[in-house]
Motif scaffolding. Structure first.
Motif, PDB file in Angstrom:
ATOM      1  N   SER A  35       0.821  -1.207   0.000  1.00 52.73           N
ATOM      2  CA  SER A  35       0.000   0.000   0.000  1.00 52.73           C
ATOM      3  C   SER A  35       0.859   1.263   0.000  1.00 52.73           C
ATOM      4  N   LEU A  36       0.271   2.353  -0.491  1.00 53.26           N
ATOM      5  CA  LEU A  36       0.905   3.667  -0.460  1.00 53.26           C
ATOM      6  C   LEU A  36      -0.064   4.665   0.158  1.00 53.26           C
ATOM      7  N   VAL A  37       0.446   5.510   1.057  1.00 53.24           N
ATOM      8  CA  VAL A  37      -0.317   6.628   1.610  1.00 53.24           C
ATOM      9  C   VAL A  37       0.209   7.880   0.933  1.00 53.24           C
ATOM     10  N   ILE A  38      -0.597   8.491   0.072  1.00 53.49           N
ATOM     11  CA  ILE A  38      -0.133   9.566  -0.800  1.00 53.49           C
ATOM     12  C   ILE A  38      -0.795  10.886  -0.424  1.00 53.49           C
ATOM     13  N   ASP A  39       0.030  11.921  -0.251  1.00 59.20           N
ATOM     14  CA  ASP A  39      -0.492  13.254   0.032  1.00 59.20           C
ATOM     15  C   ASP A  39      -1.347  13.767  -1.119  1.00 59.20           C
ATOM     16  N   VAL A  40      -2.474  14.404  -0.789  1.00 60.08           N
ATOM     17  CA  VAL A  40      -3.249  15.153  -1.764  1.00 60.08           C
ATOM     18  C   VAL A  40      -3.474  16.557  -1.210  1.00 60.08           C
ATOM     19  N   ARG A  41      -3.728  17.499  -2.088  1.00 62.90           N
ATOM     20  CA  ARG A  41      -3.994  18.870  -1.663  1.00 62.90           C
ATOM     21  C   ARG A  41      -5.264  18.929  -0.822  1.00 62.90           C
ATOM     22  N   SER A  42      -5.204  19.733   0.224  1.00 60.76           N
ATOM     23  CA  SER A  42      -6.391  19.870   1.066  1.00 60.76           C
ATOM     24  C   SER A  42      -6.874  21.313   1.149  1.00 60.76           C
ATOM     25  N   ILE A  70      -4.105   4.938  -0.555  1.00 57.50           N
ATOM     26  CA  ILE A  70      -4.721   5.722   0.515  1.00 57.50           C
ATOM     27  C   ILE A  70      -4.362   7.194   0.297  1.00 57.50           C
ATOM     28  N   ALA A  71      -5.371   8.040   0.210  1.00 56.25           N
ATOM     29  CA  ALA A  71      -5.148   9.482   0.086  1.00 56.25           C
ATOM     30  C   ALA A  71      -5.010  10.083   1.481  1.00 56.25           C
ATOM     31  N   ARG A  72      -3.898  10.764   1.725  1.00 56.27           N
ATOM     32  CA  ARG A  72      -3.704  11.443   3.014  1.00 56.27           C
ATOM     33  C   ARG A  72      -4.148  12.889   2.860  1.00 56.27           C
ATOM     34  N   LEU A  73      -5.095  13.289   3.699  1.00 59.84           N
ATOM     35  CA  LEU A  73      -5.680  14.619   3.625  1.00 59.84           C
ATOM     36  C   LEU A  73      -5.478  15.329   4.959  1.00 59.84           C
ATOM     37  N   VAL A  74      -4.794  16.457   4.934  1.00 59.75           N
ATOM     38  CA  VAL A  74      -4.567  17.253   6.150  1.00 59.75           C
ATOM     39  C   VAL A  74      -5.808  18.079   6.418  1.00 59.75           C
ATOM     40  N   ALA A  75      -6.409  17.871   7.597  1.00 57.54           N
ATOM     41  CA  ALA A  75      -7.708  18.475   7.878  1.00 57.54           C
ATOM     42  C   ALA A  75      -7.619  19.933   8.333  1.00 57.54           C
ATOM     43  N   GLU A  97     -15.781  17.238   0.269  1.00 61.05           N
ATOM     44  CA  GLU A  97     -15.725  17.343  -1.190  1.00 61.05           C
ATOM     45  C   GLU A  97     -14.405  16.803  -1.727  1.00 61.05           C
ATOM     46  N   ILE A  98     -13.298  17.148  -1.062  1.00 58.73           N
ATOM     47  CA  ILE A  98     -11.987  16.655  -1.484  1.00 58.73           C
ATOM     48  C   ILE A  98     -11.935  15.138  -1.336  1.00 58.73           C
ATOM     49  N   SER A  99     -12.490  14.629  -0.255  1.00 59.82           N
ATOM     50  CA  SER A  99     -12.486  13.184  -0.001  1.00 59.82           C
ATOM     51  C   SER A  99     -13.214  12.431  -1.097  1.00 59.82           C
ATOM     52  N   LEU A 100     -14.411  12.890  -1.447  1.00 59.61           N
ATOM     53  CA  LEU A 100     -15.190  12.218  -2.477  1.00 59.61           C
ATOM     54  C   LEU A 100     -14.494  12.316  -3.839  1.00 59.61           C
ATOM     55  N   ARG A 101     -13.832  13.439  -4.068  1.00 62.27           N
ATOM     56  CA  ARG A 101     -13.066  13.579  -5.309  1.00 62.27           C
ATOM     57  C   ARG A 101     -11.904  12.588  -5.325  1.00 62.27           C
ATOM     58  N   ALA A 102     -11.268  12.385  -4.180  1.00 64.93           N
ATOM     59  CA  ALA A 102     -10.159  11.422  -4.111  1.00 64.93           C
ATOM     60  C   ALA A 102     -10.640  10.021  -4.478  1.00 64.93           C
ATOM     61  N   PHE A 103     -11.798   9.631  -3.990  1.00 66.86           N
ATOM     62  CA  PHE A 103     -12.344   8.324  -4.365  1.00 66.86           C
ATOM     63  C   PHE A 103     -12.638   8.285  -5.871  1.00 66.86           C
ATOM     64  N   GLU A 104     -13.161   9.381  -6.391  1.00 65.46           N
ATOM     65  CA  GLU A 104     -13.555   9.418  -7.801  1.00 65.46           C
ATOM     66  C   GLU A 104     -12.350   9.265  -8.739  1.00 65.46           C
ATOM     67  N   VAL A 105     -11.191   9.781  -8.335  1.00 70.17           N
ATOM     68  CA  VAL A 105     -10.016   9.686  -9.218  1.00 70.17           C
ATOM     69  C   VAL A 105      -9.243   8.389  -9.019  1.00 70.17           C
ATOM     70  N   ASN A 111      -7.392   8.970   4.335  1.00 70.13           N
ATOM     71  CA  ASN A 111      -6.818   9.061   5.676  1.00 70.13           C
ATOM     72  C   ASN A 111      -6.737  10.536   6.071  1.00 70.13           C
ATOM     73  N   TYR A 112      -7.182  10.839   7.288  1.00 71.61           N
ATOM     74  CA  TYR A 112      -7.213  12.223   7.760  1.00 71.61           C
ATOM     75  C   TYR A 112      -6.150  12.450   8.831  1.00 71.61           C
ATOM     76  N   ASP A 113      -5.311  13.448   8.594  1.00 72.55           N
ATOM     77  CA  ASP A 113      -4.291  13.831   9.561  1.00 72.55           C
ATOM     78  C   ASP A 113      -4.621  15.223  10.097  1.00 72.55           C
ATOM     79  N   TYR A 114      -4.024  15.571  11.234  1.00 71.61           N
ATOM     80  CA  TYR A 114      -4.274  16.859  11.897  1.00 71.61           C
ATOM     81  C   TYR A 114      -5.764  17.045  12.144  1.00 71.61           C
TER      82      TYR A 114
END
Length: 300
Positions: A35-42, A70-75, A97-105, A111-114
């Motif tokens: 698995s990979l946990v990859i940063d996405v823009r938040s 796994i998309a890592r999203l800084v909250a 909205e960002i989360s649902l977009r991450a699933f869509e792509v 994964n939520y941090d902070y």
């Protein structure tokens, strides 16, 4: 989805680089990783690559290779003032909205941090301490309904390692809340982050098995029989060089230190791990199947 997740963290720059992603994907293929946990823009801008089509193509190739994404999203860290208000429902909607977009792509999990209020040396909040944990729980409930349930996809949350030992009302994090509302809870019991003397150890960073196993076991015992628990624990692993000394100094974290943490995580009954290195640089020998590379260094 793997039964036991074995992941490494990929920072935003590495995620945008075809060369680095090829190398990290190859590392997964050659080791026990899956698995990979990859940063996405938040906070605006492209989610990962400049166009969603390009992101879909890259993620699609990784999924075809059998890699769980796994998309890592800084909250709440960030924003114009350095920290978003954790009680801002506008920010909650942006995150959903960002989360649902991450699933869509093409991501399999978010994964939520902070997911907390600011801690020491971070922006302070005027929210009374007694209101912080209920506010964070309300945010968790929102994510469960608007993301996890709405998309029928797994969601996970990062918590301070200290939450394994008890609620942290100052930052609003309670393990009991998280395990009722996420599919996976990912504590960060990094050995270097425990002060000298923790768990009876003069320098916890030099004893990675004991320092990780003790809080994970204690935390799991606290929540495993809660009637509302749905989450499993999946722990972060220290894959960076830092000591427990105060003031902190560099201390090399070798493959042996990483394998010892993984052994502790397995023995504590967790459903996998994710290794953290801010530069997304990893030694292959730390993730060889069943490996125990090298000998134990001098604990000092």
């Amino acid at each position: 989805m793997p039964t036991v997740t074995k992941a490494i963290y990929v920072n935003f720059a590495a995620g945008r680089s075809a060369d680095r992603m090829n190398r990290l994907s190859s590392l997964v293929q050659r080791t026990e990783l899956n698995s990979l946990v990859i940063d996405v823009r938040s906070d605006g801008g492209a989610l990962l690559l400049d166009r969603d089509e390009a992101t879909r193509a890259r993620l699609g190739a990784l999924r075809e290779a059998g890699i769980y994404l796994i998309a890592r999203l800084v909250a709440f860290k960030g924003g114009p003032r350095g920290w978003y208000d954790p009680g801002s429902e506008e920010r909650w909607r942006e995150i959903a909205e960002i989360s649902l977009r991450a699933f869509e792509v093409g991501f399999d999990e978010v994964n939520y941090d902070y997911v907390r209020y600011g801690a020491a040396r971070e922006p302070r909040s005027r929210t009374p301490v007694e209101e912080r944990a209920p506010t964070i729980r309300a945010f968790f409930e929102f994510l469960r309904a608007e993301v996890g349930d709405a998309a029928s996809r797994p969601i996970s949350a990062d918590l301070f390692g200290i939450t394994l030992l008890g609620p942290q009302d100052g930052v609003g994090q309670r393990l009991e809340d998280a395990v009722e509302l996420f599919d996976y809870v990912m504590p960060m019991p990094y050995p270097s982050h425990w002060g000298p003397g923790s768990f009876g150890l003069a320098n916890p960073a030099h004893h990675p098995y004991e320092t990780v196993h003790a809080p994970l076991s204690a935390g799991w015992r606290r929540v495993v029989d809660l009637p509302g628990r749905i989450a499993l624990l999946r722990s972060w692993v220290q894959a960076f060089d830092l000591d427990s000394s105060r003031p902190m100094r560099r201390y090399e974290y070798t493959p042996w230190h990483i394998r010892e943490q993984i052994r502790a995580i397995e023995d504590a009954g967790c459903a996998g791990y994710a290794a953290w290195n801010a530069r997304s640089e990893y030694e292959e020998s730390a993730f060889l199947p069943g490996g125990q590379p090298g000998g134990q260094p001098d604990p000092g």
